[in-house]
Design a protein around this motif. Structure first.
Motif, PDB file in Angstrom:
ATOM      1  N   HIS A 111       0.852  -1.197   0.000  1.00 21.39           N
ATOM      2  CA  HIS A 111       0.000   0.000   0.000  1.00 21.39           C
ATOM      3  C   HIS A 111       0.884   1.243   0.000  1.00 21.39           C
ATOM      4  O   HIS A 111       1.183   1.802   1.052  1.00 21.39           O
ATOM      5  CB  HIS A 111      -0.928   0.001   1.227  1.00 21.39           C
ATOM      6  N   PRO A 112       1.302   1.724  -1.181  1.00 25.84           N
ATOM      7  CA  PRO A 112       2.251   2.836  -1.233  1.00 25.84           C
ATOM      8  C   PRO A 112       1.690   4.150  -0.715  1.00 25.84           C
ATOM      9  O   PRO A 112       2.438   5.001  -0.259  1.00 25.84           O
ATOM     10  CB  PRO A 112       2.589   2.936  -2.719  1.00 25.84           C
ATOM     11  N   GLU A 113       0.365   4.331  -0.764  1.00 26.34           N
ATOM     12  CA  GLU A 113      -0.192   5.603  -0.299  1.00 26.34           C
ATOM     13  C   GLU A 113      -0.037   5.773   1.212  1.00 26.34           C
ATOM     14  O   GLU A 113      -0.143   6.876   1.726  1.00 26.34           O
ATOM     15  CB  GLU A 113      -1.660   5.752  -0.718  1.00 26.34           C
ATOM     16  N   LYS A 114       0.241   4.678   1.917  1.00 25.56           N
ATOM     17  CA  LYS A 114       0.405   4.734   3.370  1.00 25.56           C
ATOM     18  C   LYS A 114       1.876   4.774   3.783  1.00 25.56           C
ATOM     19  O   LYS A 114       2.184   4.870   4.957  1.00 25.56           O
ATOM     20  CB  LYS A 114      -0.263   3.526   4.026  1.00 25.56           C
ATOM     21  N   ALA A 115       2.795   4.678   2.828  1.00 24.28           N
ATOM     22  CA  ALA A 115       4.219   4.620   3.138  1.00 24.28           C
ATOM     23  C   ALA A 115       4.939   5.848   2.580  1.00 24.28           C
ATOM     24  O   ALA A 115       4.555   6.395   1.555  1.00 24.28           O
ATOM     25  CB  ALA A 115       4.839   3.356   2.549  1.00 24.28           C
ATOM     26  N   ALA A 116       5.988   6.254   3.267  1.00 23.10           N
ATOM     27  CA  ALA A 116       6.786   7.393   2.800  1.00 23.10           C
ATOM     28  C   ALA A 116       7.774   6.962   1.725  1.00 23.10           C
ATOM     29  O   ALA A 116       8.102   7.715   0.827  1.00 23.10           O
ATOM     30  CB  ALA A 116       7.523   8.018   3.974  1.00 23.10           C
ATOM     31  N   HIS A 117       8.254   5.739   1.818  1.00 25.84           N
ATOM     32  CA  HIS A 117       9.236   5.208   0.862  1.00 25.84           C
ATOM     33  C   HIS A 117       8.627   3.967   0.203  1.00 25.84           C
ATOM     34  O   HIS A 117       8.212   3.046   0.886  1.00 25.84           O
ATOM     35  CB  HIS A 117      10.526   4.834   1.604  1.00 25.84           C
ATOM     36  N   TRP A 118       8.561   3.947  -1.127  1.00 31.09           N
ATOM     37  CA  TRP A 118       8.004   2.794  -1.829  1.00 31.09           C
ATOM     38  C   TRP A 118       8.662   2.614  -3.188  1.00 31.09           C
ATOM     39  O   TRP A 118       9.342   3.502  -3.683  1.00 31.09           O
ATOM     40  CB  TRP A 118       6.489   2.886  -1.964  1.00 31.09           C
ATOM     41  N   GLN A 119       8.454   1.437  -3.753  1.00 29.05           N
ATOM     42  CA  GLN A 119       9.019   1.111  -5.061  1.00 29.05           C
ATOM     43  C   GLN A 119       7.969   0.408  -5.900  1.00 29.05           C
ATOM     44  O   GLN A 119       7.194  -0.404  -5.404  1.00 29.05           O
ATOM     45  CB  GLN A 119      10.244   0.211  -4.914  1.00 29.05           C
ATOM     46  N   LEU A 120       7.968   0.736  -7.188  1.00 26.46           N
ATOM     47  CA  LEU A 120       7.074   0.112  -8.159  1.00 26.46           C
ATOM     48  C   LEU A 120       7.937  -0.553  -9.217  1.00 26.46           C
ATOM     49  O   LEU A 120       8.822   0.085  -9.788  1.00 26.46           O
ATOM     50  CB  LEU A 120       6.168   1.172  -8.798  1.00 26.46           C
ATOM     51  N   SER A 121       7.720  -1.840  -9.461  1.00 26.95           N
ATOM     52  CA  SER A 121       8.446  -2.573 -10.505  1.00 26.95           C
ATOM     53  C   SER A 121       7.452  -2.991 -11.576  1.00 26.95           C
ATOM     54  O   SER A 121       6.409  -3.568 -11.271  1.00 26.95           O
ATOM     55  CB  SER A 121       9.118  -3.819  -9.924  1.00 26.95           C
ATOM     56  N   LEU A 122       7.785  -2.697 -12.847  1.00 29.92           N
ATOM     57  CA  LEU A 122       6.917  -3.042 -13.976  1.00 29.92           C
ATOM     58  C   LEU A 122       7.692  -3.902 -14.967  1.00 29.92           C
ATOM     59  O   LEU A 122       8.886  -3.669 -15.196  1.00 29.92           O
ATOM     60  CB  LEU A 122       6.464  -1.776 -14.715  1.00 29.92           C
ATOM     61  N   TRP A 123       7.005  -4.859 -15.589  1.00 27.03           N
ATOM     62  CA  TRP A 123       7.617  -5.715 -16.597  1.00 27.03           C
ATOM     63  C   TRP A 123       6.539  -6.116 -17.597  1.00 27.03           C
ATOM     64  O   TRP A 123       5.354  -6.108 -17.284  1.00 27.03           O
ATOM     65  CB  TRP A 123       8.243  -6.949 -15.944  1.00 27.03           C
ATOM     66  N   PRO A 124       6.939  -6.489 -18.821  1.00 26.19           N
ATOM     67  CA  PRO A 124       5.953  -6.924 -19.822  1.00 26.19           C
ATOM     68  C   PRO A 124       5.310  -8.252 -19.428  1.00 26.19           C
ATOM     69  O   PRO A 124       5.924  -9.094 -18.776  1.00 26.19           O
ATOM     70  CB  PRO A 124       6.765  -7.103 -21.104  1.00 26.19           C
ATOM     71  N   TYR A 125       4.074  -8.428 -19.842  1.00 21.76           N
ATOM     72  CA  TYR A 125       3.338  -9.665 -19.568  1.00 21.76           C
ATOM     73  C   TYR A 125       3.933 -10.815 -20.374  1.00 21.76           C
ATOM     74  O   TYR A 125       4.272 -10.664 -21.540  1.00 21.76           O
ATOM     75  CB  TYR A 125       1.866  -9.477 -19.925  1.00 21.76           C
ATOM     76  N   ARG A 126       4.072 -11.975 -19.750  1.00 19.04           N
ATOM     77  CA  ARG A 126       4.579 -13.184 -20.409  1.00 19.04           C
ATOM     78  C   ARG A 126       3.458 -14.209 -20.493  1.00 19.04           C
ATOM     79  O   ARG A 126       3.030 -14.741 -19.481  1.00 19.04           O
ATOM     80  CB  ARG A 126       5.723 -13.791 -19.603  1.00 19.04           C
ATOM     81  N   SER A 127       2.982 -14.480 -21.696  1.00 21.01           N
ATOM     82  CA  SER A 127       1.930 -15.479 -21.842  1.00 21.01           C
ATOM     83  C   SER A 127       2.508 -16.886 -21.943  1.00 21.01           C
ATOM     84  O   SER A 127       1.821 -17.864 -21.683  1.00 21.01           O
ATOM     85  CB  SER A 127       1.082 -15.175 -23.074  1.00 21.01           C
ATOM     86  N   LEU A 128       3.774 -16.997 -22.331  1.00 22.17           N
ATOM     87  CA  LEU A 128       4.424 -18.297 -22.456  1.00 22.17           C
ATOM     88  C   LEU A 128       5.641 -18.327 -21.539  1.00 22.17           C
ATOM     89  O   LEU A 128       6.665 -17.719 -21.827  1.00 22.17           O
ATOM     90  CB  LEU A 128       4.853 -18.534 -23.917  1.00 22.17           C
ATOM     91  N   LEU A 129       5.522 -19.026 -20.415  1.00 21.18           N
ATOM     92  CA  LEU A 129       6.626 -19.134 -19.471  1.00 21.18           C
ATOM     93  C   LEU A 129       7.678 -20.085 -20.032  1.00 21.18           C
ATOM     94  O   LEU A 129       7.416 -20.858 -20.957  1.00 21.18           O
ATOM     95  CB  LEU A 129       6.115 -19.637 -18.125  1.00 21.18           C
ATOM     96  N   ARG A 130       8.885 -20.047 -19.474  1.00 19.97           N
ATOM     97  CA  ARG A 130       9.979 -20.916 -19.962  1.00 19.97           C
ATOM     98  C   ARG A 130       9.604 -22.400 -19.864  1.00 19.97           C
ATOM     99  O   ARG A 130       9.906 -23.174 -20.751  1.00 19.97           O
ATOM    100  CB  ARG A 130      11.261 -20.661 -19.167  1.00 19.97           C
ATOM    101  N   ARG A 131       8.951 -22.783 -18.776  1.00 17.63           N
ATOM    102  CA  ARG A 131       8.549 -24.179 -18.609  1.00 17.63           C
ATOM    103  C   ARG A 131       7.571 -24.578 -19.709  1.00 17.63           C
ATOM    104  O   ARG A 131       7.665 -25.652 -20.297  1.00 17.63           O
ATOM    105  CB  ARG A 131       7.917 -24.369 -17.233  1.00 17.63           C
TER     106      ARG A 131
END
Length: 162
Positions: free
Chosen positions: A9-29
């Motif tokens: 819940h970043p709105e309640k914290a003074a320090h936060w991090q957001l990580s974004l990555w592209p969607y993977r429909s086909l995993l390595r397995r």
């Protein structure tokens, strides 16, 4: 969603991090299973011509098809190895984009001046999101789909509220 907040819940914290990555429909397995099933299906017609000269005529084309499919999927994986990390402290905001086979791109600004902007049309993609602060405006999450960008925009507006 292909992004993650730390803490939750970043709105309640003074320090936060957001990580974004592209969607993977086909995993390595799943990639291994897909390639195995494809090889099996391609091998079925070759059983009929086993022991004849026709096999040697068809085999290079089947091998070329399997090799091309393998290469195309691996190139797609490498292009999708993008990671964007937005780190916000009480007085500072930093966005780092890690590109495949390229140096990271950095953007920094004073948190007080950072604002989130949604461009419904006119950007490279629909519902284009930018962060503006300091002397630059940078994109964030352009690899997300349209609905994910809208959700990200709402989350960022809430999290960056003073």
């Amino acid at each position: 969603m292909p992004y993650e907040w730390t803490p939750d819940h970043p709105e309640k914290a003074a320090h936060w991090q957001l990580s974004l990555w592209p969607y993977r429909s086909l995993l390595r397995r799943d990639f291994v299973l897909f390639m195995g099933a494809t090889c099996l299906l391609v091998a079925l017609p070759l059983i009929v011509v086993l022991g004849s000269l026709i096999l040697w005529g068809l085999l290079p084309f089947f091998a070329l098809m399997i090799g091309g499919l393998w290469t195309a999927i691996n190139v797609s994986y490498r292009r999708g190895e993008v990671l964007e990390e937005l780190t916000v402290t009480p007085d500072h905001a930093q966005l780092v984009r890690h590109n495949p086979k390229a140096p990271p791109q950095n953007w920094e600004a004073n948190r007080y001046w950072v604002s989130v902007h949604l461009h419904p049309t006119g950007g490279p993609v629909k519902n284009y999101i930018t962060l503006r602060g300091g002397d630059r405006e940078v994109e964030i999450g352009s690899f997300l789909d349209e609905a994910e960008r809208l959700a990200l925009y709402d989350d960022l507006k809430r999290a960056l509220r003073p």
